[in-house]
Motif scaffolding. Sequence first.
Motif, mmCIF file in Angstrom:
data_model
loop_
_atom_site.group_PDB
_atom_site.id
_atom_site.type_symbol
_atom_site.label_atom_id
_atom_site.label_comp_id
_atom_site.label_asym_id
_atom_site.label_seq_id
_atom_site.Cartn_x
_atom_site.Cartn_y
_atom_site.Cartn_z
ATOM 1 N N HIS A 3 0.808 -1.217 0.000
ATOM 2 C CA HIS A 3 0.000 0.000 0.000
ATOM 3 C C HIS A 3 0.838 1.263 0.000
ATOM 4 N N ALA A 4 1.966 1.257 0.724
ATOM 5 C CA ALA A 4 2.765 2.468 0.853
ATOM 6 C C ALA A 4 3.768 2.631 -0.282
ATOM 7 N N GLN A 5 3.938 1.619 -1.086
ATOM 8 C CA GLN A 5 4.948 1.675 -2.132
ATOM 9 C C GLN A 5 4.501 2.560 -3.292
ATOM 10 N N VAL A 6 5.355 3.486 -3.651
ATOM 11 C CA VAL A 6 5.127 4.332 -4.817
ATOM 12 C C VAL A 6 6.079 3.843 -5.898
ATOM 13 N N LEU A 7 5.543 3.607 -7.083
ATOM 14 C CA LEU A 7 6.372 3.189 -8.201
ATOM 15 C C LEU A 7 6.382 4.291 -9.245
ATOM 16 N N GLU A 8 7.549 4.522 -9.804
ATOM 17 C CA GLU A 8 7.668 5.500 -10.877
ATOM 18 C C GLU A 8 8.245 4.813 -12.087
ATOM 19 N N GLY A 9 7.995 5.400 -13.244
ATOM 20 C CA GLY A 9 8.515 4.838 -14.471
ATOM 21 C C GLY A 9 8.460 5.846 -15.580
ATOM 22 N N GLY A 10 8.856 5.397 -16.766
ATOM 23 C CA GLY A 10 8.861 6.297 -17.895
ATOM 24 C C GLY A 10 9.040 5.557 -19.201
ATOM 25 N N CYS A 11 8.893 6.291 -20.244
ATOM 26 C CA CYS A 11 9.010 5.754 -21.598
ATOM 27 C C CYS A 11 10.483 5.531 -21.952
ATOM 28 N N ARG A 12 10.743 5.126 -23.174
ATOM 29 C CA ARG A 12 12.100 4.825 -23.652
ATOM 30 C C ARG A 12 13.028 6.039 -23.553
ATOM 31 N N CYS A 13 12.526 7.218 -23.887
ATOM 32 C CA CYS A 13 13.376 8.418 -23.881
ATOM 33 C C CYS A 13 13.317 9.171 -22.553
ATOM 34 N N SER A 14 12.445 8.760 -21.658
ATOM 35 C CA SER A 14 12.253 9.355 -20.323
ATOM 36 C C SER A 14 11.639 10.749 -20.336
ATOM 37 N N ARG A 15 11.152 11.199 -21.477
ATOM 38 C CA ARG A 15 10.463 12.503 -21.503
ATOM 39 C C ARG A 15 9.083 12.392 -20.860
ATOM 40 N N LEU A 16 8.500 11.200 -20.921
ATOM 41 C CA LEU A 16 7.213 10.943 -20.277
ATOM 42 C C LEU A 16 7.488 10.126 -19.022
ATOM 43 N N ARG A 17 7.112 10.677 -17.879
ATOM 44 C CA ARG A 17 7.293 9.988 -16.600
ATOM 45 C C ARG A 17 5.930 9.851 -15.937
ATOM 46 N N PHE A 18 5.750 8.747 -15.222
ATOM 47 C CA PHE A 18 4.491 8.505 -14.523
ATOM 48 C C PHE A 18 4.760 7.992 -13.124
ATOM 49 N N ARG A 19 3.699 8.007 -12.305
ATOM 50 C CA ARG A 19 3.788 7.561 -10.914
ATOM 51 C C ARG A 19 2.551 6.722 -10.589
ATOM 52 N N LEU A 20 2.793 5.605 -9.891
ATOM 53 C CA LEU A 20 1.720 4.753 -9.386
ATOM 54 C C LEU A 20 1.715 4.882 -7.871
ATOM 55 N N THR A 21 0.587 5.319 -7.309
ATOM 56 C CA THR A 21 0.520 5.542 -5.866
ATOM 57 C C THR A 21 -0.504 4.655 -5.183
ATOM 58 N N ALA A 22 -1.197 3.822 -5.929
ATOM 59 C CA ALA A 22 -2.188 2.908 -5.355
ATOM 60 C C ALA A 22 -1.737 1.472 -5.613
ATOM 61 N N PRO A 23 -2.089 0.572 -4.724
ATOM 62 C CA PRO A 23 -1.759 -0.835 -4.970
ATOM 63 C C PRO A 23 -2.417 -1.308 -6.263
ATOM 64 N N PRO A 24 -1.757 -2.195 -6.983
ATOM 65 C CA PRO A 24 -2.338 -2.687 -8.233
ATOM 66 C C PRO A 24 -3.591 -3.522 -7.991
ATOM 67 N N LEU A 25 -4.484 -3.448 -8.941
ATOM 68 C CA LEU A 25 -5.658 -4.322 -8.938
ATOM 69 C C LEU A 25 -5.303 -5.685 -9.511
ATOM 70 N N MET A 26 -4.299 -5.692 -10.406
ATOM 71 C CA MET A 26 -3.907 -6.916 -11.092
ATOM 72 C C MET A 26 -2.565 -6.685 -11.778
ATOM 73 N N GLU A 27 -1.814 -7.759 -11.931
ATOM 74 C CA GLU A 27 -0.604 -7.758 -12.745
ATOM 75 C C GLU A 27 -0.779 -8.892 -13.739
ATOM 76 N N SER A 28 -0.645 -8.586 -15.028
ATOM 77 C CA SER A 28 -1.014 -9.591 -16.028
ATOM 78 C C SER A 28 -0.158 -9.525 -17.284
ATOM 79 N N LEU A 29 -0.334 -10.561 -18.086
ATOM 80 C CA LEU A 29 0.244 -10.658 -19.423
ATOM 81 C C LEU A 29 -0.909 -10.811 -20.396
ATOM 82 N N CYS A 30 -0.765 -10.240 -21.585
ATOM 83 C CA CYS A 30 -1.766 -10.418 -22.635
ATOM 84 C C CYS A 30 -1.072 -10.925 -23.894
ATOM 85 N N HIS A 31 -1.587 -12.038 -24.411
ATOM 86 C CA HIS A 31 -0.997 -12.676 -25.589
ATOM 87 C C HIS A 31 -1.761 -12.383 -26.877
#
Length: 153
Positions: A3-31
């Motif tokens: 719950h307390a974990q904040v995850l950050e990430g970004g695109c290939r060039c890092s110009r777009l950055r995002f933050r996840l502040t809520a626990p995930p509802l699901m982690e999945s793969l799509c084929h």
Amino acid sequence: MGHAQVLEGGCRCSRLRFRLTAPPLMESLCHCHGCQRMTASAFSTTISVPEHGFEVVTGETEIGGIHGDEAHHHHCIWCKSWVFTRVEPGLGFVNVRATLIDDPHAFAPYVEMQAAEKLAWVETQVERRYARFPALEDYPALIADYAAWRAGR
């Protein structure tokens, strides 16, 4: 991803950055063939988070992939990386490409979907597998099962 974990990430060039502040509802793969083509790989990786727990911190997106009413695939305007998807009508969550978080080892897929379209040589380690997408009415139980699985890891 507690719950307390904040995850950050970004695109290939890092110009777009995002933050996840809520626990995930699901982690999945799509084929599905669409994800194979969007990623130029065997499958897509997804962390589904509540809308309130996702924010673009810097950069801008443009819609890519399919341009329909069902899903809006957001890409970095500079490098064109596929960063996240909003499914319509607004279902209250955002699907973020898991390999774009700064620590992709924090990602652990629980379920794979569209396994009927999986490439023959692909082998995964997941707890649940669906030949297609689960029925909408199955998602509350699936999300609860995922939360229990995640808490036990």
